[in-house]
Design a protein around this motif. Structure first.
Motif, PDB file in Angstrom:
ATOM      1  N   GLY A  19      29.162  47.565  28.641  1.00  0.00           N
ATOM      2  CA  GLY A  19      28.732  46.251  28.168  1.00  0.00           C
ATOM      3  C   GLY A  19      29.418  45.180  28.992  1.00  0.00           C
ATOM      4  O   GLY A  19      30.541  45.375  29.482  1.00  0.00           O
ATOM      5  N   ASP A  20      28.758  44.035  29.160  1.00  0.00           N
ATOM      6  CA  ASP A  20      29.234  43.057  30.148  1.00  0.00           C
ATOM      7  C   ASP A  20      30.686  42.620  29.965  1.00  0.00           C
ATOM      8  O   ASP A  20      31.427  42.474  30.938  1.00  0.00           O
ATOM      9  CB  ASP A  20      28.304  41.835  30.213  1.00  0.00           C
ATOM     10  N   GLN A  21      31.127  42.442  28.715  1.00  0.00           N
ATOM     11  CA  GLN A  21      32.496  41.954  28.533  1.00  0.00           C
ATOM     12  C   GLN A  21      33.538  43.040  28.805  1.00  0.00           C
ATOM     13  O   GLN A  21      34.616  42.765  29.327  1.00  0.00           O
ATOM     14  CB  GLN A  21      32.662  41.357  27.140  1.00  0.00           C
ATOM     15  N   SER A  22      33.214  44.268  28.466  1.00  0.00           N
ATOM     16  CA  SER A  22      34.090  45.381  28.842  1.00  0.00           C
ATOM     17  C   SER A  22      34.134  45.535  30.357  1.00  0.00           C
ATOM     18  O   SER A  22      35.191  45.811  30.941  1.00  0.00           O
ATOM     19  CB  SER A  22      33.591  46.677  28.212  1.00  0.00           C
ATOM     20  N   ALA A  23      32.981  45.345  30.995  1.00  0.00           N
ATOM     21  CA  ALA A  23      32.926  45.442  32.458  1.00  0.00           C
ATOM     22  C   ALA A  23      33.819  44.390  33.110  1.00  0.00           C
ATOM     23  O   ALA A  23      34.510  44.668  34.098  1.00  0.00           O
ATOM     24  CB  ALA A  23      31.484  45.294  32.944  1.00  0.00           C
ATOM     25  N   ALA A  24      33.825  43.183  32.560  1.00  0.00           N
ATOM     26  CA  ALA A  24      34.681  42.133  33.114  1.00  0.00           C
ATOM     27  C   ALA A  24      36.157  42.477  32.938  1.00  0.00           C
ATOM     28  O   ALA A  24      36.979  42.202  33.816  1.00  0.00           O
ATOM     29  CB  ALA A  24      34.365  40.797  32.453  1.00  0.00           C
ATOM     30  N   LEU A  25      36.511  43.099  31.805  1.00  0.00           N
ATOM     31  CA  LEU A  25      37.894  43.527  31.577  1.00  0.00           C
ATOM     32  C   LEU A  25      38.299  44.565  32.629  1.00  0.00           C
ATOM     33  O   LEU A  25      39.389  44.506  33.207  1.00  0.00           O
ATOM     34  CB  LEU A  25      38.046  44.105  30.170  1.00  0.00           C
ATOM     35  N   VAL A  26      37.388  45.514  32.895  1.00  0.00           N
ATOM     36  CA  VAL A  26      37.635  46.528  33.924  1.00  0.00           C
ATOM     37  C   VAL A  26      37.697  45.874  35.309  1.00  0.00           C
ATOM     38  O   VAL A  26      38.564  46.193  36.125  1.00  0.00           O
ATOM     39  CB  VAL A  26      36.550  47.623  33.871  1.00  0.00           C
ATOM     40  N   GLY A  27      36.776  44.942  35.562  1.00  0.00           N
ATOM     41  CA  GLY A  27      36.763  44.248  36.853  1.00  0.00           C
ATOM     42  C   GLY A  27      38.017  43.428  37.105  1.00  0.00           C
ATOM     43  O   GLY A  27      38.421  43.230  38.253  1.00  0.00           O
ATOM     44  N   GLN A  28      38.652  42.968  36.025  1.00  0.00           N
ATOM     45  CA  GLN A  28      39.938  42.263  36.154  1.00  0.00           C
ATOM     46  C   GLN A  28      41.104  43.250  36.183  1.00  0.00           C
ATOM     47  O   GLN A  28      42.264  42.850  36.215  1.00  0.00           O
ATOM     48  CB  GLN A  28      40.122  41.287  34.978  1.00  0.00           C
ATOM     49  N   LYS A  29      40.778  44.548  36.130  1.00  0.00           N
ATOM     50  CA  LYS A  29      41.766  45.632  36.164  1.00  0.00           C
ATOM     51  C   LYS A  29      42.783  45.542  35.033  1.00  0.00           C
ATOM     52  O   LYS A  29      43.969  45.847  35.211  1.00  0.00           O
ATOM     53  CB  LYS A  29      42.449  45.679  37.537  1.00  0.00           C
ATOM     54  N   ALA A  30      42.300  45.132  33.862  1.00  0.00           N
ATOM     55  CA  ALA A  30      43.163  45.058  32.675  1.00  0.00           C
ATOM     56  C   ALA A  30      43.187  46.426  31.997  1.00  0.00           C
ATOM     57  O   ALA A  30      42.726  46.603  30.868  1.00  0.00           O
ATOM     58  CB  ALA A  30      42.662  43.970  31.725  1.00  0.00           C
ATOM     59  N   PHE A  31      43.696  47.411  32.713  1.00  0.00           N
ATOM     60  CA  PHE A  31      43.662  48.800  32.245  1.00  0.00           C
ATOM     61  C   PHE A  31      44.761  49.121  31.239  1.00  0.00           C
ATOM     62  O   PHE A  31      44.698  50.135  30.556  1.00  0.00           O
ATOM     63  CB  PHE A  31      43.790  49.760  33.440  1.00  0.00           C
ATOM     64  N   TRP A  84      36.600  56.028  44.093  1.00  0.00           N
ATOM     65  CA  TRP A  84      38.017  55.880  43.759  1.00  0.00           C
ATOM     66  C   TRP A  84      38.384  57.086  42.914  1.00  0.00           C
ATOM     67  O   TRP A  84      37.656  57.467  41.996  1.00  0.00           O
ATOM     68  CB  TRP A  84      38.266  54.590  42.975  1.00  0.00           C
ATOM     69  N   ASP A  85      39.501  57.708  43.216  1.00  0.00           N
ATOM     70  CA  ASP A  85      39.888  58.929  42.501  1.00  0.00           C
ATOM     71  C   ASP A  85      40.513  58.624  41.147  1.00  0.00           C
ATOM     72  O   ASP A  85      40.339  59.370  40.195  1.00  0.00           O
ATOM     73  CB  ASP A  85      40.867  59.757  43.347  1.00  0.00           C
ATOM     74  N   ASN A  86      41.285  57.548  41.085  1.00  0.00           N
ATOM     75  CA  ASN A  86      41.948  57.190  39.828  1.00  0.00           C
ATOM     76  C   ASN A  86      42.182  55.687  39.791  1.00  0.00           C
ATOM     77  O   ASN A  86      41.916  54.972  40.768  1.00  0.00           O
ATOM     78  CB  ASN A  86      43.258  57.965  39.664  1.00  0.00           C
ATOM     79  N   LEU A  87      42.685  55.199  38.661  1.00  0.00           N
ATOM     80  CA  LEU A  87      42.849  53.760  38.465  1.00  0.00           C
ATOM     81  C   LEU A  87      43.853  53.161  39.452  1.00  0.00           C
ATOM     82  O   LEU A  87      43.708  52.004  39.853  1.00  0.00           O
ATOM     83  CB  LEU A  87      43.273  53.471  37.022  1.00  0.00           C
ATOM     84  N   SER A  88      44.848  53.943  39.849  1.00  0.00           N
ATOM     85  CA  SER A  88      45.846  53.409  40.786  1.00  0.00           C
ATOM     86  C   SER A  88      45.242  53.124  42.162  1.00  0.00           C
ATOM     87  O   SER A  88      45.760  52.291  42.919  1.00  0.00           O
ATOM     88  CB  SER A  88      47.030  54.372  40.917  1.00  0.00           C
ATOM     89  N   ASP A  89      44.128  53.781  42.490  1.00  0.00           N
ATOM     90  CA  ASP A  89      43.433  53.499  43.755  1.00  0.00           C
ATOM     91  C   ASP A  89      42.898  52.063  43.802  1.00  0.00           C
ATOM     92  O   ASP A  89      42.560  51.559  44.875  1.00  0.00           O
ATOM     93  CB  ASP A  89      42.250  54.455  43.950  1.00  0.00           C
ATOM     94  N   LEU A  90      42.809  51.433  42.631  1.00  0.00           N
ATOM     95  CA  LEU A  90      42.210  50.101  42.538  1.00  0.00           C
ATOM     96  C   LEU A  90      43.249  48.986  42.605  1.00  0.00           C
ATOM     97  O   LEU A  90      42.904  47.810  42.494  1.00  0.00           O
ATOM     98  CB  LEU A  90      41.421  49.990  41.221  1.00  0.00           C
ATOM     99  N   ASP A  91      44.517  49.339  42.796  1.00  0.00           N
ATOM    100  CA  ASP A  91      45.591  48.338  42.757  1.00  0.00           C
ATOM    101  C   ASP A  91      45.360  47.183  43.726  1.00  0.00           C
ATOM    102  O   ASP A  91      45.661  46.026  43.408  1.00  0.00           O
ATOM    103  CB  ASP A  91      46.952  48.995  43.066  1.00  0.00           C
ATOM    104  N   ALA A  92      44.832  47.479  44.893  1.00  0.00           N
ATOM    105  CA  ALA A  92      44.677  46.435  45.920  1.00  0.00           C
ATOM    106  C   ALA A  92      43.325  45.726  45.847  1.00  0.00           C
ATOM    107  O   ALA A  92      43.086  44.768  46.590  1.00  0.00           O
ATOM    108  CB  ALA A  92      44.862  47.044  47.301  1.00  0.00           C
ATOM    109  N   VAL A  93      42.466  46.180  44.952  1.00  0.00           N
ATOM    110  CA  VAL A  93      41.118  45.608  44.860  1.00  0.00           C
ATOM    111  C   VAL A  93      41.166  44.207  44.243  1.00  0.00           C
ATOM    112  O   VAL A  93      41.767  43.993  43.195  1.00  0.00           O
ATOM    113  CB  VAL A  93      40.192  46.536  44.035  1.00  0.00           C
ATOM    114  N   ASN A  94      40.535  43.243  44.915  1.00  0.00           N
ATOM    115  CA  ASN A  94      40.362  41.881  44.420  1.00  0.00           C
ATOM    116  C   ASN A  94      41.684  41.204  44.027  1.00  0.00           C
ATOM    117  O   ASN A  94      41.811  40.616  42.950  1.00  0.00           O
ATOM    118  CB  ASN A  94      39.393  41.863  43.218  1.00  0.00           C
ATOM    119  N   THR A  95      42.658  41.278  44.914  1.00  0.00           N
ATOM    120  CA  THR A  95      43.949  40.629  44.645  1.00  0.00           C
ATOM    121  C   THR A  95      44.171  39.374  45.489  1.00  0.00           C
ATOM    122  O   THR A  95      44.987  38.529  45.145  1.00  0.00           O
ATOM    123  CB  THR A  95      45.113  41.607  44.912  1.00  0.00           C
ATOM    124  N   GLU A  96      43.444  39.253  46.592  1.00  0.00           N
ATOM    125  CA  GLU A  96      43.675  38.135  47.518  1.00  0.00           C
ATOM    126  C   GLU A  96      43.098  36.819  46.987  1.00  0.00           C
ATOM    127  O   GLU A  96      42.049  36.792  46.356  1.00  0.00           O
ATOM    128  CB  GLU A  96      43.037  38.445  48.876  1.00  0.00           C
TER     129      GLU A  96
END
Length: 514
Positions: free
Chosen positions: A258-270, A469-481
């Motif tokens: 769902g869109d709001q859960s997707a935004a939470l994931v996209g913000q990497k609020a894991f 991406w194999d796991n959530l830690s692979d996403l650490d550098a995604v969308n940080t700049e």
């Protein structure tokens, strides 16, 4: 290990089916958008408070967006074969019903903002056991969840009544409709949903992530007469099927949120304690509370944040604001304040403050934490001094004040005060709104440079299922700049005084629709 051993060649597509438009975005493995296509579709308002979409138009708009984005993608020298998988994110609660024998919709989709079930909800609240529902499903009885929309259809639409009576009625939120139709409809008969969407119906048990017989019995929904979608994890390699048409025919759909859960994931609020606020048509603040649901006692909703399998399932407290970006669109379309929504912030900047005006934008009642179905939009404090800029500023402030009310409720429910708020969505492009938000809530507001976080969340869910991406830690550098941090520029005393005026206005607009 990523596909083909190289992350650079793996791209993920994201269907973002929203309230006013459909989009298809293509992300690389660093989380950057490389191609996108967007189409607005018809908004249908048959009566005051009613809001509908044409279900077939939702599908054609998505398919057109896929083809349009791929055309742009290939002009850059890429190949469509590099798009390894597709994820779906969608407007939640919006309800579609169709005939299982024909695969055709039996009515327009009833949109999440729709309030036609108001009288039906009042009657449900008087039914024995109504107060126990929230402990099972996390949602209060209101016109917002899908349950009330389905019951209204069963009571008022002959074609729906008939299909239910014959046992051929299918019910779904938009993700289910998309998966069914994008897989070719009856030819494959894919009929699934994920927990972040199923938790918006009032039919799913939050603990078990399965349909709850007590809830269904209470709503008097006979499961022998209606087909409910199978609830599967938000990230899954096979459950969502494959695209049946478009230039990506044969590509697997492997993620759904769902869109709001997707935004939470996209913000990497894991992790528990992280939160995001999305400023779209409505405004939605989600706070990750961890692997166990927390039932709110202060007017918030409890929802499934995401389900990425055992040990990677999180819940969230949610505060929903019905009207955010749509209030800006209202001033442009209905009052002609400016020629475009993008310029309304500039109009608000022509004045130093709201000139004493407070605009409670309760066009379809107030959602969290107030839950006033009978409130209506009201502007207080208009004098001969009032200018368009004051109204514009008061309109933008309304979302910021409601966000403050939600954060206060979250602090009471969770026992923790948020220290920073991550933001995304169209309205957060305006520096004025984000600075106002930080001033009112008294904590920093963190805005990413790449603000397509809802679509990115769908891409992450899909990519995790197939090894992009194999796991959530692979996403650490995604969308940080390139993030921008807005810090409070007024005192806590001044912020409290402004919020006190807002709360007074909220109480004064109550009961208008009775």
């Amino acid at each position: 290990m990523s596909l083909n051993g190289t992350r650079e060649t793996a791209f993920v597509g994201a269907i973002d089916q929203g309230t006013t438009s459909s989009r298809f975005l293509i992300f690389n493995s660093e989380g950057s958008v490389v191609a996108t296509h967007q189409i607005e579709f018809s908004q249908i308002y048959p009566h005051p408070g009613w809001h509908e979409h044409d279900p077939e138009e939702l599908i054609t708009s998505v398919e057109t967006c896929i083809d349009g984005a791929i055309e742009q993608f290939e002009k850059q020298g890429h190949s469509r074969n590099q798009v390894k998988t597709v994820g779906i994110t969608n407007q939640r609660e919006t309800t579609v019903v169709w005939d299982t024998t024909t695969g055709k919709a039996l009515h327009n989709a009833i949109v999440w903002t729709d309030t036609r079930a108001q009288e039906l909800v009042r009657k449900l609240k008087d039914r024995l056991g109504s107060k126990e529902l929230m402990s099972l499903c996390g949602l209060p009885l209101s016109t917002y969840p899908s349950a009330s929309k389905l019951l209204w259809l069963l009571e008022n639409v002959d074609a729906v009544k008939d299909a239910y009576g014959r046992g051929v009625l299918a019910f779904g939120t938009v993700d289910t409709w998309l998966a069914f139709k994008l897989n070719g409809g009856l030819s494959r008969n894919v009929y699934v949903t994920d927990p972040s969407n199923a938790s918006r119906t009032m039919f799913m048990n939050l603990e078990s992530l399965t349909y709850d017989h007590h809830l269904l019995d209470w709503f008097r929904v006979d499961t022998s007469k209606i087909k409910l979608a199978e609830i599967v994890p938000s990230s899954h390699p096979t459950a969502y099927g494959k695209l049946f048409s478009t230039v990506l025919k044969g590509v697997s759909i492997t993620g759904c949120l769902g869109d709001q859960s997707a935004a939470l994931v996209g913000q990497k609020a894991f992790s528990p304690g992280l939160a995001k606020n999305t400023y779209g048509t409505g405004c939605f603040l989600l706070y990750n509370v961890g692997p166990k649901p927390v039932i709110s006692t202060h007017g918030l909703l409890t929802t499934v944040a995401f389900d990425f399998g055992e040990g990677r399932r999180m819940y969230a407290l949610e505060g929903s604001i019905a009207v955010a970006g749509s209030s800006v669109k209202f001033l442009v379309d209905n009052f002609g304040f400016m020629e475009s929504s993008a310029k309304l912030s500039a109009l608000a900047e022509t004045v130093e403050d709201n000139g004493g005006c407070t605009f409670v934008t309760a066009f379809s009642g107030l959602f969290a934490p107030y839950w006033m179905d009978d409130a209506r939009g009201t502007i207080f404090g208009i004098t001969a001094y009032t200018q368009r800029g004051h109204i514009a500023r008061a309109t933008l402030e309304a979302t910021c004040f409601q966000t403050k009310a939600i954060l206060l409720a979250m602090e009471k429910d969770s026992g923790q005060a948020l220290t920073e708020l991550a933001v995304d969505g169209g309205m957060c492009n305006a520096d004025l709104i984000m600075q106002t938000q930080s001033d009112i809530i008294g904590i920093p507001v963190n805005r990413p440079a790449m603000r397509e976080t809802t679509a990115l969340g769908a891409a992450i869910a899909a990519g995790l299922a197939v090894g992009v991406w194999d796991n959530l830690s692979d996403l650490d550098a995604v969308n940080t700049e390139g993030r921008t941090i807005f810090k409070p520029q007024i005192t806590a005393k001044e912020a409290d005084a402004r919020f006190g005026t807002w709360e007074k206005a909220v109480q004064m607009c109550k009961g208008w629709a009775n």
